[in-house]
Motif scaffolding. Structure first.
Motif, PDB file in Angstrom:
ATOM      1  N   ILE A   1       9.186  11.907 -11.682  1.00  0.00           N
ATOM      2  CA  ILE A   1       8.606  12.513 -10.652  1.00  0.00           C
ATOM      3  C   ILE A   1       8.085  13.770 -11.118  1.00  0.00           C
ATOM      4  N   GLY A   2       7.051  14.486 -10.742  1.00  0.00           N
ATOM      5  CA  GLY A   2       6.787  16.087 -10.766  1.00  0.00           C
ATOM      6  C   GLY A   2       5.999  16.029 -12.286  1.00  0.00           C
ATOM      7  N   ASP A   3       5.775  17.117 -12.764  1.00  0.00           N
ATOM      8  CA  ASP A   3       5.034  17.493 -13.954  1.00  0.00           C
ATOM      9  C   ASP A   3       5.930  17.834 -15.230  1.00  0.00           C
ATOM     10  N   GLY A   4       7.308  17.520 -15.036  1.00  0.00           N
ATOM     11  CA  GLY A   4       8.132  17.545 -16.168  1.00  0.00           C
ATOM     12  C   GLY A   4       8.062  16.592 -17.142  1.00  0.00           C
ATOM     13  N   PRO A   5       9.062  16.525 -17.995  1.00  0.00           N
ATOM     14  CA  PRO A   5       9.318  15.662 -18.958  1.00  0.00           C
ATOM     15  C   PRO A   5       9.117  14.019 -18.459  1.00  0.00           C
ATOM     16  N   GLU A   6       8.106  13.300 -19.235  1.00  0.00           N
ATOM     17  CA  GLU A   6       8.039  12.186 -18.797  1.00  0.00           C
ATOM     18  C   GLU A   6       9.191  10.940 -19.199  1.00  0.00           C
TER      19      GLU A   6
ATOM     20  N   THR B   1       0.875  -1.222   0.142  1.00  0.00           N
ATOM     21  CA  THR B   1       0.079  -0.014   0.019  1.00  0.00           C
ATOM     22  C   THR B   1       0.985   1.227  -0.160  1.00  0.00           C
ATOM     23  N   TYR B   2       0.485   2.215  -0.371  1.00  0.00           N
ATOM     24  CA  TYR B   2       1.117   3.647  -0.314  1.00  0.00           C
ATOM     25  C   TYR B   2       1.708   3.946   0.845  1.00  0.00           C
TER      26      TYR B   2
ATOM     27  N   ALA C   1       8.392   8.932  -2.093  1.00  0.00           N
ATOM     28  CA  ALA C   1       7.431   9.160  -0.919  1.00  0.00           C
ATOM     29  C   ALA C   1       6.849  10.306  -0.703  1.00  0.00           C
ATOM     30  N   HIS C   2       7.581  11.334  -0.988  1.00  0.00           N
ATOM     31  CA  HIS C   2       6.737  12.758  -0.803  1.00  0.00           C
ATOM     32  C   HIS C   2       5.856  12.968  -1.753  1.00  0.00           C
ATOM     33  N   HIS C   3       6.104  12.614  -3.158  1.00  0.00           N
ATOM     34  CA  HIS C   3       4.910  12.445  -4.266  1.00  0.00           C
ATOM     35  C   HIS C   3       3.833  11.686  -3.769  1.00  0.00           C
ATOM     36  N   MET C   4       4.210  10.342  -3.297  1.00  0.00           N
ATOM     37  CA  MET C   4       3.176   9.500  -3.006  1.00  0.00           C
ATOM     38  C   MET C   4       2.078  10.129  -1.890  1.00  0.00           C
ATOM     39  N   GLN C   5       2.706  10.631  -0.731  1.00  0.00           N
ATOM     40  CA  GLN C   5       1.878  10.914   0.318  1.00  0.00           C
ATOM     41  C   GLN C   5       1.239  12.393   0.090  1.00  0.00           C
ATOM     42  N   ASN C   6       1.740  13.109  -0.935  1.00  0.00           N
ATOM     43  CA  ASN C   6       1.012  14.410  -1.171  1.00  0.00           C
ATOM     44  C   ASN C   6       0.280  14.599  -2.655  1.00  0.00           C
TER      45      ASN C   6
END
Length: 617
Positions: free
Chosen positions: A192-197, A174-175, A209-214
């Motif tokens: 991660i983030g909204d930049g290039p994939e 689980t997350y 983990a920061h991106h997962m939890q937020n």
């Protein structure tokens, strides 16, 4: 179709229903129909025509809706279609002279714009994909032999249920639990983030983990090679119907991977996923979903990204630069099943639910899109049902025949050994070490999409991970023995798009075609382009132009004048000599000077025949 006589219109039809209507006795005068592409379920309003006189290659109405059309090329109906339109259709179909609607219908695609306007409706809902899903479901209690005969041999995708019921992953992945499971500074392959994939190696777990939890965008796709990541292997098993199937297993045990162990931990938020691709190394794949819902699109057998590019790739003229997966999914993916790739053959929409395992055979183009927060485990394997291609992949090492030897001696049975001895990749000590033997379409595809890192190039840097925006030394078109400076504009699944200084571009270049750019040094040999003679000449670098990364001063051999050349007019000199290469060489009677000439023959053991510019050999 923007000009002609409209007979009638109808709503909420499928393509098959529209074709039946237009060819039935009810409307004998119908010769064509057109419809707006954008729709989540059935077609929107379909317009039927008895004549066609304006047929535009690209039409966007109201800034949003794009259109597709079917036009009959039946000789009995051709008189109602303007001649130039039939010519245009024949050109689009590759001059196949197709005149029978019932056997060769092709939907014409007018633009596939991946931008903010064409993504107005977002993605299909879980319920919508479920409605369109027709992939068969089978229980996980099939024996290995039953699964092999019923699905691997006929190369049929299928969804398997119940394989993960007892896996620890179903409760432990689980997350919340995963966020604290790994050390902050462990490294992962992720974006991660909204930049290039583009995936980056070495992303720290604390950032993931920061991106997962937020509730921020991220996508992990890691091969579970290092110590911490490998602990996840304790939480799942290979599904029973596939267990023992992998012909690559022995080479994996001995550390002779292709590009890793070919097992992947995948985790991402809504909107993440992949664009259309085939998996590497002639491998079949299984994917078990632990959390969330995945939307799969699986194209018919024989559909390839290269041959059907117009249907599955964003139109560069009306799309955002480097469209995101979510933009592709909203503009093209949602309509994938509305193109008839072959008579009666359409792409399939599939919904994968938690606990389900999907099987996708080699050669089936597919894409995966996360409809919510997902966690999954997936692996690639070589099956005996695909032995010809798997043997070729094992043979295609590029350095030695070690993979083929492991497979032949430790894996294949007597019948399979007899089979591979009849292929062109035998004897393996010759065929698997000489590039000239590797000429089939499978080998070519593998070289392009998932190259083996064995380049003998003097400045190849195996530790460099190219990313968008990097400046690179690029082997032009991937195979040509010429290196130019370029900028990486796309990086995806081990392939790269490059923009050169003169505006030229190459698409889907393999990793082996790229090297990290380094500054040209005084005294280094380069090839310089002379526009007057339209030829490349050997020159020596005098010095880089102070304050410029794009210019160097060179002195051409045989001349005393110094030229300043731009980056698009010189290229790195390649020390791996081949027939036709321009070189400097010492003449046998004069060991003190170097003379310009051309390689005419590689005589082996580091010896070459040279035709000098003055005519001597």
């Amino acid at each position: 179709i923007t000009g002609g006589n409209i007979i009638t219109s109808s709503k909420r039809l499928t393509i098959a229903q529209a074709k039946d209507y237009c060819t039935s006795a009810v409307e004998p005068d119908c010769i064509a129909f057109t419809f707006p592409v954008w729709s989540k379920t059935d077609l929107n309003t379909v317009y039927f025509y008895s004549s066609v006189n304006v047929f535009e290659r690209t039409k966007v109405r109201g800034g949003v809706d794009e259109w597709r059309s079917y036009v009959s090329t039946d000789p009995g109906k051709s008189q109602h279609v303007q001649d130039n339109i039939l010519d245009d259709i024949d050109m689009e179909l590759g001059n196949r002279n197709i005149r029978d609607w019932t056997h060769a219908e092709r939907a014409r695609l007018f633009g596939t714009c991946c931008n903010d306007k064409t993504t107005r409706g977002g993605y299909p809902s879980i319920a919508t994909v479920a409605k369109a899903d027709s992939l068969p479901r089978i229980a996980c209690n099939l024996t290995r032999q039953e699964f092999y005969e019923q699905y691997e041999v006929p190369r049929k995708p299928v969804m398997i249920t119940g394989c993960a019921d007892t896996w620890p992953a179903m409760t432990e992945w689980t997350y919340d639990k995963l966020a604290t499971r790994f050390s902050n500074y462990s490294h992962w392959r992720a974006r991660i983030g909204d930049g290039p994939e583009d995936y980056q190696n070495g992303v720290e777990w604390k950032d993931i983990a920061h991106h997962m939890q937020n509730n921020m965008r991220f996508y992990v796709f890691d091969q579970l090679e290092d110590g911490e990541a490998k602990t996840l292997e304790n939480d799942y098993e290979i599904p029973d119907p596939i267990k023992g199937a992998d012909l690559y297993a022995e080479m994996k045990k001995r550390g002779h991977f292709f590009a890793g162990p070919l097992r992947w931990f995948a985790m991402g938020k809504l909107g993440s996923g992949t664009k259309p691709h085939n998996d590497p190394y002639a491998s079949d794949a299984w994917n078990t979903l632990i959390r969330g819902h995945k939307w799969w699109i699986i194209w018919p057998e024989g559909v390839t990204e290269d041959d059907h590019l117009e249907y599955i790739r964003c139109d560069e003229t009306c799309s955002n630069f480097e469209p995101f997966v979510r933009e592709w999914a909203s503009a093209i993916g949602i309509n994938a099943a509305r193109t008839e790739y072959y008579p009666g053959q359409y792409a399939e929409h599939v919904l994968q639910r938690p606990g389900e395992t999907i099987y996708v055979p080699d050669g089936r183009l597919h894409t995966v899109f996360n409809l919510d927060s997902t966690i999954a485990i997936t692996a690639n394997y070589g099956t005996a049902a695909n032995l010809d291609s798997v043997w070729e992949a094992a043979c295609f090492d590029g350095i030695t025949d070690i993979k083929a030897r492991i497979m032949y001696n430790l894996v294949l049975n007597s019948e399979q050994r007899a089979h591979v001895r009849q292929t062109r990749f035998w004897p393996m000590e010759v065929a698997c070490t000489k590039p000239g033997y590797r000429t089939s379409k499978v080998a070519k595809k593998q070289r392009e999409d998932f190259p083996i890192q064995s380049l003998s190039n003097a400045f190849y840097d195996k530790d460099w991970s190219p990313k968008v925006g990097d400046t690179a030394e690029v082997r032009y078109k991937g195979d040509v023995n010429e290196y130019y400076r370029g900028t990486i504009t796309r990086a995806s699944h081990g392939t790269y798009d490059v923009l050169y200084g003169d505006g030229d571009r190459n698409y889907k270049l393999p990793r082996r075609a790229l090297a990290r750019f380094r500054i040209y040094n005084t005294g280094e040999l380069v090839d310089v382009y002379d526009e007057r003679s339209d030829q490349w000449h050997l020159a020596i670098v005098r010095q880089p132009v102070p304050g410029s990364d794009d210019e160097i001063e060179v002195m051409r051999y045989g001349q005393n004048n110094i030229d300043v050349v731009l980056s698009d007019k010189f290229r790195r000199f390649d020390w791996k000599f081949r027939s036709g290469n321009r070189v400097l060489a010492k003449f046998l009677d004069d060991e003190t000077r170097w003379y310009p000439g051309t390689v005419v023959e590689d005589r082996g053991n580091g010896r070459f025949s040279i035709l000098f510019d003055d005519g001597d050999v």
